[in-house]
Design a protein around this motif. Structure first.
Motif, PDB file in Angstrom:
ATOM      1  N   THR A 196     -10.815  -2.212   4.013  1.00 19.54           N
ATOM      2  CA  THR A 196     -10.024  -1.691   2.880  1.00 19.54           C
ATOM      3  C   THR A 196     -10.761  -1.911   1.561  1.00 19.54           C
ATOM      4  OG1 THR A 196      -8.011  -2.181   4.087  1.00 19.54           O
ATOM      5  CG2 THR A 196      -7.773  -1.832   1.740  1.00 19.54           C
ATOM      6  N   PHE A 215      -9.431   3.288  11.425  1.00 21.20           N
ATOM      7  CA  PHE A 215      -9.533   1.918  11.914  1.00 21.20           C
ATOM      8  C   PHE A 215      -8.126   1.412  12.149  1.00 21.20           C
ATOM      9  CE2 PHE A 215      -8.347  -0.387   7.966  1.00 21.20           C
ATOM     10  CZ  PHE A 215      -8.489   0.616   7.022  1.00 21.20           C
ATOM     11  N   ALA A 254      -5.210  -9.017   6.399  1.00 19.64           N
ATOM     12  CA  ALA A 254      -6.444  -9.049   5.601  1.00 19.64           C
ATOM     13  C   ALA A 254      -6.164  -9.564   4.185  1.00 19.64           C
ATOM     14  CB  ALA A 254      -7.060  -7.658   5.558  1.00 19.64           C
ATOM     15  N   ASN A 263      -7.765   6.769   6.596  1.00 21.72           N
ATOM     16  CA  ASN A 263      -8.058   6.794   5.156  1.00 21.72           C
ATOM     17  C   ASN A 263      -8.851   8.051   4.843  1.00 21.72           C
ATOM     18  OD1 ASN A 263      -8.003   3.679   3.519  1.00 21.72           O
ATOM     19  ND2 ASN A 263      -7.190   3.988   5.567  1.00 21.72           N
ATOM     20  N   ARG A 291     -14.270  -6.219  10.101  1.00 24.03           N
ATOM     21  CA  ARG A 291     -12.999  -5.493  10.230  1.00 24.03           C
ATOM     22  C   ARG A 291     -12.109  -5.694   8.997  1.00 24.03           C
ATOM     23  NH1 ARG A 291      -9.001  -3.796   9.220  1.00 24.03           N
ATOM     24  NH2 ARG A 291      -7.101  -3.513  10.429  1.00 24.03           N
ATOM     25  N   GLU A 328       3.275  -0.240   9.570  1.00 23.14           N
ATOM     26  CA  GLU A 328       3.415  -1.609   9.063  1.00 23.14           C
ATOM     27  C   GLU A 328       3.409  -1.699   7.541  1.00 23.14           C
ATOM     28  OE1 GLU A 328       0.051  -4.004  10.173  1.00 23.14           O
ATOM     29  OE2 GLU A 328      -1.372  -2.660   9.211  1.00 23.14           O
ATOM     30  N   HIS A 329       3.056  -0.644   6.839  1.00 18.82           N
ATOM     31  CA  HIS A 329       2.974  -0.750   5.376  1.00 18.82           C
ATOM     32  C   HIS A 329       4.304  -0.461   4.690  1.00 18.82           C
ATOM     33  CE1 HIS A 329      -1.655   0.118   5.480  1.00 18.82           C
ATOM     34  NE2 HIS A 329      -1.339  -1.068   5.962  1.00 18.82           N
ATOM     35  N   LEU A 337       0.811  -1.216   0.000  1.00 12.61           N
ATOM     36  CA  LEU A 337       0.000   0.000   0.000  1.00 12.61           C
ATOM     37  C   LEU A 337       0.843   1.264   0.000  1.00 12.61           C
ATOM     38  CD1 LEU A 337      -2.742  -1.244   2.494  1.00 12.61           C
ATOM     39  CD2 LEU A 337      -3.041  -0.829   0.052  1.00 12.61           C
ATOM     40  N   HIS A 368      -5.114  -1.431  14.130  1.00 10.55           N
ATOM     41  CA  HIS A 368      -4.658  -2.358  15.163  1.00 10.55           C
ATOM     42  C   HIS A 368      -4.373  -1.538  16.421  1.00 10.55           C
ATOM     43  CE1 HIS A 368      -4.221  -4.512  11.411  1.00 10.55           C
ATOM     44  NE2 HIS A 368      -3.394  -3.586  10.992  1.00 10.55           N
ATOM     45  N   HIS A 404      -4.967   3.258  11.096  1.00 12.37           N
ATOM     46  CA  HIS A 404      -5.039   3.502   9.665  1.00 12.37           C
ATOM     47  C   HIS A 404      -5.987   4.674   9.450  1.00 12.37           C
ATOM     48  CE1 HIS A 404      -2.725   0.002   8.846  1.00 12.37           C
ATOM     49  NE2 HIS A 404      -3.617  -0.847   9.292  1.00 12.37           N
ATOM     50  N   LYS A 444      -4.156   6.884   1.875  1.00 12.99           N
ATOM     51  CA  LYS A 444      -3.987   6.131   3.116  1.00 12.99           C
ATOM     52  C   LYS A 444      -2.815   6.609   3.962  1.00 12.99           C
ATOM     53  CE  LYS A 444      -5.763   1.903   1.161  1.00 12.99           C
ATOM     54  NZ  LYS A 444      -6.901   1.729   2.051  1.00 12.99           N
TER      55      LYS A 444
HETATM   56  C1  2HG Z   1      -5.498  -3.460   7.371  1.00 10.41           C
HETATM   57  O1  2HG Z   1      -5.173  -3.360   8.540  1.00 10.41           O
HETATM   58  C2  2HG Z   1      -4.482  -3.171   6.303  1.00 10.41           C
HETATM   59  O2  2HG Z   1      -6.626  -3.853   7.034  1.00 10.41           O
HETATM   60  C3  2HG Z   1      -4.950  -2.103   5.304  1.00 10.41           C
HETATM   61  O3  2HG Z   1      -3.267  -2.817   6.857  1.00 10.41           O
HETATM   62  C4  2HG Z   1      -5.126  -0.754   5.914  1.00 10.41           C
HETATM   63  O4  2HG Z   1      -6.415   0.040   4.049  1.00 10.41           O
HETATM   64  C5  2HG Z   1      -5.705   0.347   4.994  1.00 10.41           C
HETATM   65  O5  2HG Z   1      -5.470   1.527   5.287  1.00 10.41           O
END
Ligand code: 2HG
Ligand code: ZN
Length: 501
Positions: free
Chosen positions: A364, A409, A169, A420, A360, A457-458, A111, A411, A418, A375
């Protein structure tokens, strides 16, 4: 959900690429002077991997030359698909001596454009290297080639009654080589750590074609520098991962899952604190906002909410319950009594379990169906989350355009949010990114103040390299560049990613 990144990716029209350049002449990197023609190079690659494993068709270049970012237009020279370490080594040795830029590639679910080839790179895609070599049920290790999908690793562990904890995911499409290159995190990091924590050994092909074998399956190995860690998270800039020895563990017993509703963000860190203090064994602690929930309910076929009325925030809590005692129920009672949650629902069977996780994990995908998206993937210390979100809300009051939604959203149990930015598909794409970028810059400034990271993490890839300074000091970046110069002095491996040389 499985494989979704692949499916949607192929379906996107080219108009979604922001930096359109209709001139398909390959662009070159200033620091490289290729000394073979494109035709000669392609002839050599075909000789190594076979004609059908070198792709040059424009539609193949488009789809295999990019990842899921869809911001930069892919312009690779060709796609080459080796089937062995030896082939990767021959390809890299050739590119090294002829100064050809190389972009390593796997499941292309990234991403941040880490696997996008924008300047005539040779894309080396590892998908054909998809063998699981060994599952050692006594030593609890799994050895696999780089092109095995994360889900296939989970299944291989499961077939031996064991567990591979990396869970994302995109697990149906992403590959372990890419997970390692980006140090992917995912939904179980809070309990088991990220990719780095799962890797015991690595085999890497270096820029000049040498094979560096760090492939030992030892749990303990304090014999000098642990070089494998340099390659984990290096986004293909130091070498190409071809094989990995991964850690397995016993299967978690009796997982319980609940979705809780709460009306204030500030309560979420408190829910986490109370859950930890209650001694429950947390395996996932995820969060999403009402906006995220509504978007999933709108776009995910068959999605249902377990709640009568929607609330501003939701926490998805998964715990392992080794004993007979239904710990999650008493925890929820405690949380109600403390006024931290207003509603909750526990998954009572495996169908509901999947449904809850789907709410959850499909955010995305649903966002992509909903509008144009930009993002951010940020992290903060848990105790700074609330202050940060409050400042963010204050910022948005003045900065957010009316037709833009901010969808949060992530972790949250490990401090990873995240963000968006979403606008209707009808909006002019360049304008949308310009507006979102203006907010993003303020978000990053805020983040630097709160000592957070612009990438949890991306990774950095192409999309965030200009922002690296918000998180890393000039000294850190300078040592990164020195490290790059040691492993790849010519700069052929994934040039332009993380930083410019
Ligand atoms: C998630 O946690 C992925 O689902 C994608 O890292 C996060 O779309 C995203 O911003
Ligand atoms: Zn994530």
């Amino acid at each position: 959900m499985l494989g979704f990144f692949g499916i949607h990716f192929f379906g996107y029209p080219q108009s979604l690429f922001v930096h359109l350049n209709r001139n398909f002449k390959l662009m070159a990197f200033d620091h490289l002077s290729p000394n073979v023609s494109q035709e000669e190079a392609i002839k050599f690659f075909k000789n190594v991997v076979g004609d059908r494993n070198v792709l040059t068709d424009p539609s193949d270049l488009q789809s295999w030359g990019t990842d899921w970012t869809r911001v930069f237009e892919p312009r690779p020279m060709c796609i080459v698909k080796p089937a062995s370490t030896e082939e990767v080594s021959r390809l890299l040795a050739y590119c090294w001596s002829n100064e050809l830029a190389v972009t390593p590639s796997g499941g292309r679910t990234g991403l941040c454009a880490g696997a996008v080839a924008t300047h005539g790179e040779v894309v080396i895609n590892l998908s054909r290297m998809n063998r699981i070599i060994d599952v050692d049920a006594i030593g609890l290790t799994l050895t696999a080639e780089a092109g095995v999908t994360t889900e296939a690793l989970q299944e291989a562990a499961k077939s031996k009654g064991l567990f591979f904890p990396l869970d994302l995911a995109s697990k149906g499409s992403c590959q372990i080589g890419g997970n390692i290159a980006t140090n992917a995190g995912g939904v179980k990091l809070i309990r088991y750590g990220g990719t780095r924590e799962q890797v015991l050994g690595l085999e890497v092909v270096l820029a000049n074609g040498d094979v560096l074998d760090m492939n030992v399956a030892l749990r303990k190995n304090n014999s000098g520098y642990d070089l494998k860690h340099l390659f984990i998270g290096s986004e293909g800039t130091l070498g190409i991962v071809t094989k990995a020895v991964l850690r397995l563990m016993p299967k978690p017993r009796n997982l319980q899952l609940a979705i809780m509703a709460t009306d204030e963000f500030v309560k979420i860190p408190e829910i986490l604190r109370k859950s930890s203090l209650a001694g429950v064994s947390i395996t996932a602690f995820e969060f999403f906002t009402e906006v995220a929930h509504r978007i999933v309910l709108k776009h995910l076929p068959g999605a249902r909410t377990p709640f009568q009325e929607l609330s501003k925030f939701y926490v998805l809590l998964e715990v392992e319950q080794p004993g007979a005692e239904p710990e999650i129920e008493s925890l929820l009672e405690t949380l109600f009594e403390a006024g931290l949650i207003s509603d909750a629902s526990i998954a009572t069977n495996s169908t509901q379990f999947k449904e809850f996780w789907g709410l959850r994990e499909n955010i995305t995908e649903s966002l992509a169906a909903h509008g144009q998206v930009r993002k951010n993937d940020i992290s903060l210390a848990i105790d700074k989350l609330d202050g940060f979100v409050k400042s963010l809300e204050a910022l948005l009051v003045t900065k957010k355009p009316k037709d833009m939604e901010l969808v949060l959203f992530g972790h949250i149990g490990d401090g990873n949010l995240h963000i968006n930015y979403v606008s209707p598909k009808s909006r002019d794409s360049q304008e949308f990114h310009k507006e979102a970028r203006a907010i993003e810059e303020d978000v990053f400034k805020l983040l630097a103040k709160f000592k957070g990271s612009i990438s949890a993490e991306h990774g950095i890839g192409l999309t965030k390299k200009k922002d690296l300074h918000f998180t890393r000091t000039p000294d850190e970046v300078s040592w990164m560049k020195k490290t790059k110069a040691v492993f790849d002095p010519k700069g052929i491996l994934n040039p332009g990613k993380i930083f410019d040389l």
